[in-house]
Design an enzyme around this catalytic site. Sequence first.
Site, PDB file in Angstrom:
ATOM      1  CG  HIS A 118       4.348   6.570  -3.971  1.00  0.00           C
ATOM      2  ND1 HIS A 118       5.435   6.966  -3.220  1.00  0.00           N
ATOM      3  CD2 HIS A 118       3.694   5.663  -3.205  1.00  0.00           C
ATOM      4  CE1 HIS A 118       5.425   6.325  -2.067  1.00  0.00           C
ATOM      5  NE2 HIS A 118       4.385   5.535  -2.034  1.00  0.00           N
ATOM      6  CD  GLU A 170       8.245   9.590  -4.392  1.00  0.00           C
ATOM      7  OE1 GLU A 170       9.308   9.958  -3.891  1.00  0.00           O
ATOM      8  OE2 GLU A 170       7.777   8.443  -4.199  1.00  0.00           O
ATOM      9  CG  ASN A 221       8.971   5.555   0.996  1.00  0.00           C
ATOM     10  OD1 ASN A 221       8.708   6.382   1.852  1.00  0.00           O
ATOM     11  ND2 ASN A 221       8.035   4.813   0.414  1.00  0.00           N
ATOM     12  CB  SER A 272       4.979   2.183  -1.078  1.00  0.00           C
ATOM     13  OG  SER A 272       3.930   2.980  -0.657  1.00  0.00           O
TER      14      SER A 272
HETATM   15  N1  NAD Z   1      -0.407   3.126   3.895  1.00  0.00           N
HETATM   16  C1  NAD Z   1       0.514   3.975   3.407  1.00  0.00           C
HETATM   17  O1  NAD Z   1       1.126   4.748   4.173  1.00  0.00           O
HETATM   18  C2  NAD Z   1       0.795   4.021   1.937  1.00  0.00           C
HETATM   19  C3  NAD Z   1       1.434   5.159   1.404  1.00  0.00           C
HETATM   20  C4  NAD Z   1       1.645   5.237   0.015  1.00  0.00           C
HETATM   21  C5  NAD Z   1       1.259   4.188  -0.796  1.00  0.00           C
HETATM   22  N2  NAD Z   1       0.659   3.083  -0.254  1.00  0.00           N
HETATM   23  C6  NAD Z   1       0.230   2.025  -1.167  1.00  0.00           C
HETATM   24  O2  NAD Z   1      -1.183   2.116  -1.309  1.00  0.00           O
HETATM   25  C7  NAD Z   1      -1.739   0.815  -1.520  1.00  0.00           C
HETATM   26  C8  NAD Z   1      -2.825   0.571  -0.499  1.00  0.00           C
HETATM   27  O3  NAD Z   1      -2.280   0.692   0.786  1.00  0.00           O
HETATM   28  P1  NAD Z   1      -3.221   0.973   2.054  1.00  0.00           P
HETATM   29  O4  NAD Z   1      -2.312   1.281   3.180  1.00  0.00           O
HETATM   30  O5  NAD Z   1      -4.311   1.905   1.688  1.00  0.00           O
HETATM   31  O6  NAD Z   1      -3.833  -0.493   2.262  1.00  0.00           O
HETATM   32  P2  NAD Z   1      -5.091  -0.944   3.145  1.00  0.00           P
HETATM   33  O7  NAD Z   1      -4.764  -2.299   3.634  1.00  0.00           O
HETATM   34  O8  NAD Z   1      -5.459   0.116   4.127  1.00  0.00           O
HETATM   35  O9  NAD Z   1      -6.289  -1.041   2.061  1.00  0.00           O
HETATM   36  C9  NAD Z   1      -6.262  -1.923   1.014  1.00  0.00           C
HETATM   37  C10 NAD Z   1      -7.677  -2.106   0.501  1.00  0.00           C
HETATM   38  O10 NAD Z   1      -7.611  -2.899  -0.692  1.00  0.00           O
HETATM   39  C11 NAD Z   1      -8.787  -3.683  -0.710  1.00  0.00           C
HETATM   40  N3  NAD Z   1      -8.628  -4.778  -1.664  1.00  0.00           N
HETATM   41  C12 NAD Z   1      -8.011  -5.973  -1.509  1.00  0.00           C
HETATM   42  N4  NAD Z   1      -8.085  -6.689  -2.647  1.00  0.00           N
HETATM   43  C13 NAD Z   1      -8.773  -5.932  -3.548  1.00  0.00           C
HETATM   44  C14 NAD Z   1      -9.182  -6.130  -4.898  1.00  0.00           C
HETATM   45  N5  NAD Z   1      -8.884  -7.244  -5.548  1.00  0.00           N
HETATM   46  N6  NAD Z   1      -9.869  -5.151  -5.501  1.00  0.00           N
HETATM   47  C15 NAD Z   1     -10.185  -3.998  -4.849  1.00  0.00           C
HETATM   48  N7  NAD Z   1      -9.808  -3.751  -3.563  1.00  0.00           N
HETATM   49  C16 NAD Z   1      -9.117  -4.713  -2.934  1.00  0.00           C
HETATM   50  C17 NAD Z   1      -8.982  -4.114   0.727  1.00  0.00           C
HETATM   51  O11 NAD Z   1     -10.318  -4.536   0.952  1.00  0.00           O
HETATM   52  C18 NAD Z   1      -8.617  -2.830   1.466  1.00  0.00           C
HETATM   53  O12 NAD Z   1      -9.761  -2.040   1.711  1.00  0.00           O
HETATM   54  C19 NAD Z   1      -0.577  -0.160  -1.450  1.00  0.00           C
HETATM   55  O13 NAD Z   1      -0.163  -0.449  -2.766  1.00  0.00           O
HETATM   56  C20 NAD Z   1       0.518   0.617  -0.717  1.00  0.00           C
HETATM   57  O14 NAD Z   1       1.824   0.247  -1.110  1.00  0.00           O
HETATM   58  C21 NAD Z   1       0.410   2.977   1.090  1.00  0.00           C
END
Ligand code: NAD
Length: 285
Positions: free
Chosen positions: A141, A153, A192, A120
């Site tokens: 995204h 996106e 956003n 994001s």
């Molecule tokens: N949460 C939201 O609302 C949202 C919305 C859109 C985009 N995003 C983006 O999505 C991505 C993930 O966000 P999330 O909320 O799912 O995070 P999260 O914390 O729920 O999950 C992240 C996962 O990544 C894993 N991880 C860490 N290091 C790793 C590695 N080296 N290799 C593989 N896996 C690894 C962790 O074990 C964890 O399970 C981020 O880049 C965030 O910006 C999040």
Amino acid sequence: MTIERILVIGAGTMGRQIAMSCALSGYHTVLQDISEQALVDARTELESWVSSRISKGKLEKSDAEAALARLSQSTNLVQSAGTADLVIEAAVERLDIKEQIFVTLGEHTPAHAILATNSSTLPSSRVAQASGRPEQVCNMHFFNPALVMKCVEVVRNEQTSDTTVEAVTEVATALGKQPVLVNKEIPGFIANRMMGAINAEALNLAEQGIASIKDIDTTAKTALGHPMGPFELMDMVGLDVIDFIAQATYAETGDEADKPHPLISQKVQAGLLGRKSGEGFYPYS
Ligand SMILES: NC(=O)c1ccc[n+]([C@@H]2O[C@H](COP(=O)([O-])OP(=O)(O)OC[C@H]3O[C@@H](n4cnc5c(N)ncnc54)[C@H](O)[C@@H]3O)[C@@H](O)[C@H]2O)c1
């Protein structure tokens, strides 16, 4: 380009639902995470989601079983990268970790593979060089919850090729999403940024005592047709997440208008993070 195999990296909130969405749409999908527990939790959550969809008559049992059979899991990035046509990286929001992942992807995915990040706040130009194939890299995204939200996106960086944009857009459409193209990298992309502007105005109105939080939310719903008011939505997203996004945007732009709002920072410092902590702008029982 034909995309048949998708690798989703990160089995957290976003990755698990993106992976399920891919599997439901017929793609052979691998969900990869360094944490075995995250993969176990993801499977449990997805199986329970599937059961609830079947019992509500919204998903055929045979389709659900076929999708779950197409969805495999792995803790081994190198191995799972080897057969991917498209990678959607949804690992934790840390540049150093994402950079390392893109180095590995550049080395171990087939030469034609497209590498997208679901980040994001980190534009794909921050990881594109690490992959050694920047023209095949972009942001893809999704929105939370990814199995429900229609918008994706597609954000191109300066080097992203038209072929990459077309392929990613085609996959997003095949997932039943409505992809939109962001021609140029900008912090917050489209959604956003717009949400940030609405939130900032709502917070200013509340801070100045112009109207109550409840009445600002009511106005958004009854005058503007928004399904939720800005304070209700911020509580749902998590005030720590809102604060983090503002900090990251401010670090990128240096624009005072992007600075985290004091009302949000105060709540975060007090541990009032929204629904997940039991209280944010509203109390939750
Ligand atoms: N949460 C939201 O609302 C949202 C919305 C859109 C985009 N995003 C983006 O999505 C991505 C993930 O966000 P999330 O909320 O799912 O995070 P999260 O914390 O729920 O999950 C992240 C996962 O990544 C894993 N991880 C860490 N290091 C790793 C590695 N080296 N290799 C593989 N896996 C690894 C962790 O074990 C964890 O399970 C981020 O880049 C965030 O910006 C999040």
